[in-house]
Scaffold this motif. Structure first.
Motif, short mmCIF file in Angstrom:
data_model
loop_
_atom_site.label_atom_id
_atom_site.label_comp_id
_atom_site.label_asym_id
_atom_site.label_seq_id
_atom_site.Cartn_x
_atom_site.Cartn_y
_atom_site.Cartn_z
N VAL A 1 0.82 -1.21 0.00
CA VAL A 1 0.00 0.00 0.00
C VAL A 1 0.85 1.27 0.00
O VAL A 1 0.63 2.18 -0.79
CB VAL A 1 -0.98 0.00 1.19
N GLU A 2 1.91 1.29 0.85
CA GLU A 2 2.75 2.49 0.92
C GLU A 2 3.33 2.82 -0.45
O GLU A 2 3.35 3.97 -0.88
CB GLU A 2 3.89 2.28 1.92
N GLN A 3 3.80 1.76 -1.13
CA GLN A 3 4.41 1.94 -2.45
C GLN A 3 3.39 2.51 -3.44
O GLN A 3 3.68 3.45 -4.19
CB GLN A 3 4.91 0.58 -2.94
N LEU A 4 2.15 1.98 -3.38
CA LEU A 4 1.10 2.48 -4.26
C LEU A 4 0.77 3.93 -3.91
O LEU A 4 0.64 4.78 -4.81
CB LEU A 4 -0.15 1.60 -4.12
N MET A 5 0.68 4.23 -2.61
CA MET A 5 0.38 5.61 -2.19
C MET A 5 1.47 6.56 -2.69
O MET A 5 1.17 7.65 -3.16
CB MET A 5 0.31 5.69 -0.66
N ASP A 6 2.74 6.12 -2.57
CA ASP A 6 3.85 6.98 -3.01
C ASP A 6 3.77 7.26 -4.50
O ASP A 6 3.99 8.39 -4.95
CB ASP A 6 5.20 6.32 -2.67
N LEU A 7 3.45 6.23 -5.29
CA LEU A 7 3.36 6.41 -6.74
C LEU A 7 2.20 7.33 -7.09
O LEU A 7 2.31 8.20 -7.95
CB LEU A 7 3.19 5.05 -7.43
N LEU A 8 1.06 7.16 -6.39
CA LEU A 8 -0.10 8.01 -6.68
C LEU A 8 0.16 9.44 -6.23
O LEU A 8 -0.36 10.38 -6.82
CB LEU A 8 -1.35 7.44 -6.00
N ASP A 9 1.01 9.60 -5.21
CA ASP A 9 1.38 10.96 -4.79
C ASP A 9 2.09 11.69 -5.92
O ASP A 9 1.96 12.90 -6.07
CB ASP A 9 2.29 10.92 -3.55
N LEU A 10 2.84 10.93 -6.72
CA LEU A 10 3.56 11.54 -7.85
C LEU A 10 2.57 12.02 -8.91
O LEU A 10 2.87 12.92 -9.69
CB LEU A 10 4.52 10.52 -8.48
N VAL A 11 1.39 11.40 -8.92
CA VAL A 11 0.40 11.72 -9.95
C VAL A 11 -0.35 13.01 -9.62
O VAL A 11 -0.75 13.76 -10.51
CB VAL A 11 -0.61 10.55 -10.11
N ILE A 12 -0.53 13.28 -8.33
CA ILE A 12 -1.33 14.48 -7.97
C ILE A 12 -0.57 15.45 -7.08
O ILE A 12 -1.05 15.86 -6.05
CB ILE A 12 -2.65 14.10 -7.30
N THR A 13 0.63 15.81 -7.51
CA THR A 13 1.34 16.83 -6.75
C THR A 13 1.17 18.20 -7.40
O THR A 13 1.64 19.20 -6.89
CB THR A 13 2.87 16.53 -6.72
N LYS A 14 0.48 18.21 -8.54
CA LYS A 14 0.31 19.47 -9.28
C LYS A 14 -0.44 20.52 -8.47
O LYS A 14 -1.44 20.22 -7.83
CB LYS A 14 -0.45 19.22 -10.58
N GLU A 15 0.04 21.75 -8.56
CA GLU A 15 -0.64 22.87 -7.90
C GLU A 15 -2.11 22.93 -8.31
O GLU A 15 -3.00 23.00 -7.47
CB GLU A 15 0.03 24.19 -8.33
N ASP A 16 -2.34 22.85 -9.61
CA ASP A 16 -3.71 23.06 -10.11
C ASP A 16 -4.64 21.92 -9.74
O ASP A 16 -5.83 21.96 -10.02
CB ASP A 16 -3.70 23.24 -11.64
N LEU A 17 -4.08 20.91 -9.08
CA LEU A 17 -4.93 19.80 -8.69
C LEU A 17 -5.10 19.75 -7.18
O LEU A 17 -5.85 18.96 -6.66
CB LEU A 17 -4.32 18.48 -9.18
N SER A 18 -4.36 20.59 -6.48
CA SER A 18 -4.47 20.53 -5.01
C SER A 18 -5.51 21.52 -4.51
O SER A 18 -6.10 22.24 -5.29
CB SER A 18 -3.12 20.85 -4.40
#
Lengths: 151, 151
Positions: free
Chosen positions: A134-151
């Motif tokens: 799970v941690e690994q999946l969470m870390d990868l998904l964090d890379l997907v939504i670090t964009k300013e315009d998405l936060s």
């Protein structure tokens, strides 16, 4: 170089389509179970979850902001939850026009029950995903939504 | 043991909520860009994508099955695409009641253009996800949707 860029964009497109497919499939299954097994809906559950996370309740605009849906949609859901005695509107001291949306004690108990069942469904549906991954999946998904315009 | 199970179900719940949040945020951004930059919608794009993947076109029921949405919804989208000259209905030889939905040449060219732009958006939005991590993410997401009832 341009080939490299193309390959990368194709890889990211594959990743996005997979994320979207995964979310849609699980969500479709959960919507169906909420409807058939709990006679409720995912949006109703989401509203109750947001209220359960708040201590003093939420104003309508806070609720719709947290749920990222329009005020109008939330109003309809809240109306039905009020009709069912799961949610109530409380006046805000010092602000006559404002109302706080809160779970009733019955609503809080119902949500706790539904949340437990929902967690069990997710545990079942994701049974092939080891907790250790799970941690690994969470870390990868964090890379997907670090964009300013998405936060 | 029961604690272990609880921990695991909480981990899976975290993973699911993250997948859902990620999909919703990216999809929201893409919907907005389709609307404002291409004056179209994600459902219209999805329908055109399904037709672009088919050689001879698709029957309405095949289209709605592929898109996992109701026939009624697809019909409305197809009607508008036909009005725009992007899609056409063709009679099926030997089956008077059946129709094949196909992209027009204008529709095929428009979709190719939109698909290229869409891939660029995804590449931009997922810019922090290295192509080298995509396989790993795909493998983890495969663990999430291997269930029979989800395939």
């Amino acid at each position: 170089m341009s080939t490299g860029l193309t390959t990368t964009s194709k890889e990211r497109l594959r990743a996005w389509l997979k994320i979207l497919k995964t979310a849609r499939l699980i969500e479709k299954e959960l919507r169906e179970r909420f409807r058939t097994e709990l006679d409720t809906t995912l949006p109703r559950f989401d509203v109750m979850a947001a209220l359960a996370r708040s201590d003093a309740g939420l104003k309508m605009n806070e609720l719709s902001t947290e749920l990222r849906v329009s005020n109008g949609n939330v109003t309809g859901i809240v109306d039905r939850l009020v009709d069912n005695g799961l949610v109530e509107r409380r006046a805000v001291v010092g602000d006559r026009r404002a109302q706080l949306i809160c779970l009733t004690s019955h609503g809080a108990a119902t949500f706790a029950d539904h949340a437990r069942i929902h967690e069990g469904w997710v545990d079942e549906l994701l049974a092939d995903l080891p907790a250790s991954d799970v941690e690994q999946l969470m870390d990868l998904l964090d890379l997907v939504i670090t964009k300013e315009d998405l936060s």
